[in-house]
Scaffold this active site. Sequence first.
Site, short mmCIF file in Angstrom:
data_model
loop_
_atom_site.label_atom_id
_atom_site.label_comp_id
_atom_site.label_asym_id
_atom_site.label_seq_id
_atom_site.Cartn_x
_atom_site.Cartn_y
_atom_site.Cartn_z
N ASP A 1 40.14 30.02 1.89
CA ASP A 1 39.74 31.36 1.50
C ASP A 1 38.85 31.91 2.60
OD1 ASP A 1 40.19 33.22 -0.81
OD2 ASP A 1 38.03 33.44 -0.57
N THR A 2 39.08 33.17 2.92
CA THR A 2 38.41 33.78 4.07
C THR A 2 37.81 35.12 3.69
OG1 THR A 2 39.89 32.69 5.62
CG2 THR A 2 38.80 34.66 6.42
N ASP B 1 42.15 41.63 11.90
CA ASP B 1 42.16 41.22 13.32
C ASP B 1 42.04 42.39 14.31
OD1 ASP B 1 42.19 38.53 12.86
OD2 ASP B 1 44.33 38.25 13.19
N PHE C 1 46.70 39.44 11.88
CA PHE C 1 46.89 40.05 10.57
C PHE C 1 45.53 40.48 10.02
CE2 PHE C 1 45.32 36.75 7.63
CZ PHE C 1 45.17 35.70 8.52
N ASN D 1 50.41 31.79 0.45
CA ASN D 1 51.66 32.52 0.60
C ASN D 1 51.60 33.37 1.86
OD1 ASN D 1 53.32 31.82 -1.64
ND2 ASN D 1 51.84 32.87 -2.96
N ASN D 2 50.51 33.24 2.59
CA ASN D 2 50.31 34.07 3.78
C ASN D 2 50.93 33.37 5.00
OD1 ASN D 2 49.18 35.19 6.13
ND2 ASN D 2 47.35 35.87 5.02
N LYS E 1 43.03 32.37 19.37
CA LYS E 1 42.36 32.65 18.09
C LYS E 1 42.00 31.33 17.39
CE LYS E 1 42.70 34.94 13.63
NZ LYS E 1 43.56 35.49 12.58
P1 IMP Z 1 42.29 35.56 1.79
O1 IMP Z 1 41.61 34.39 2.35
O2 IMP Z 1 43.78 35.44 1.93
O3 IMP Z 1 41.86 35.90 0.38
O4 IMP Z 1 41.93 36.79 2.72
C1 IMP Z 1 40.94 37.76 2.42
C2 IMP Z 1 41.15 38.98 3.30
O5 IMP Z 1 40.73 38.68 4.63
C3 IMP Z 1 42.57 39.52 3.39
O6 IMP Z 1 42.51 40.91 3.46
C4 IMP Z 1 43.07 38.94 4.69
O7 IMP Z 1 44.04 39.77 5.28
C5 IMP Z 1 41.81 38.90 5.52
N1 IMP Z 1 41.85 37.78 6.46
C6 IMP Z 1 41.92 36.45 6.15
N2 IMP Z 1 41.95 35.73 7.28
C7 IMP Z 1 41.91 36.62 8.31
C8 IMP Z 1 41.94 36.45 9.71
O8 IMP Z 1 42.03 35.36 10.26
N3 IMP Z 1 41.88 37.58 10.42
C9 IMP Z 1 41.80 38.82 9.87
N4 IMP Z 1 41.77 39.03 8.56
C10 IMP Z 1 41.84 37.92 7.78
#
Ligand code: IMP
Length: 191
Positions: free
Chosen positions: A68-69, A151, A148, A8-9, A171
Amino acid sequence: MKLVFATNNLNKLKEVQVLIPEHIQLLSLKDIGCLEDVPETQETIEGNAIQKAEYIKAHYGYDCFADDTGLEVKALNGEPGVYSARYAGTQRDANDNMNLLLENLKDKPNRQAQFKTVVALNLHGELRTFTGICEGNITHEKQGEQGFGYDPIFKAKGFIKTFAEISLEEKNTIGHRGKAVKQLVNYLNKI
Ligand code: IMP
C-alpha cells in the site's frame, strides 16, 4: 516458493516482478482466481497493506504480500496519504488526483513530499512489514508519460526529472516501492 502479490495494478506488478528472485514464483490475483476488490478500509498505509495480505491468506490460503502506497505532502499536513487513490473522488482517476493536488498547492511555497510504501508479508502464518520512503518535491505541472499515478508530478530529491520521465529500473533504484521490496527480498533470501 509460491508467493501471491496481492495487487491488480499492472504497473506495480511490473516494478516488483523484476526485483523478485527467480526461485520465487510470483502469482497474481488473477492467477489464484481472486477477481473481487481486495478490501483496503483502514486508516493507515500500514493497516491497508496488512489488511490486504491477511485477506488473501484467509480467503485463498496462499502465502502472499501486499503493497500500500501513499503520497504525503508536507504543506498539506501529510495529505493525501492513505487517501491518495481517491483524493479527487471515488472514480480513482490519476489525472483528477494530480489536478486537485496541484490546485491545493497553488499558493504554497513548500512543495516537499514523500512517497511511502508499506509491504506486508503474510508467510507461514506470520506477518511482517517493510517500509520504503522516497523524499522529493511536487512539480508545478505534469511532466512525462511513463509510470503511473502521481509519477508525472513527483521529482525525487536531487533529480531534475519526474518519476514519469525516468526508466522503471531508475525508479526502482531510488523509489519507495523498490526500497520496500528490496527489504522483502533480503528477508526472503535469509529464511
Ligand atoms: P495504492 O497503493 O494502490 O492504494 O495507491 C494509492 C494511490 O497512490 C493511487 O492513486 C496510486 O495511483 C498512487 N501510487 C501508488 N504507487 C505509486 C507510485 O509508485 N507512483 C505514483 N503514484 C503511485
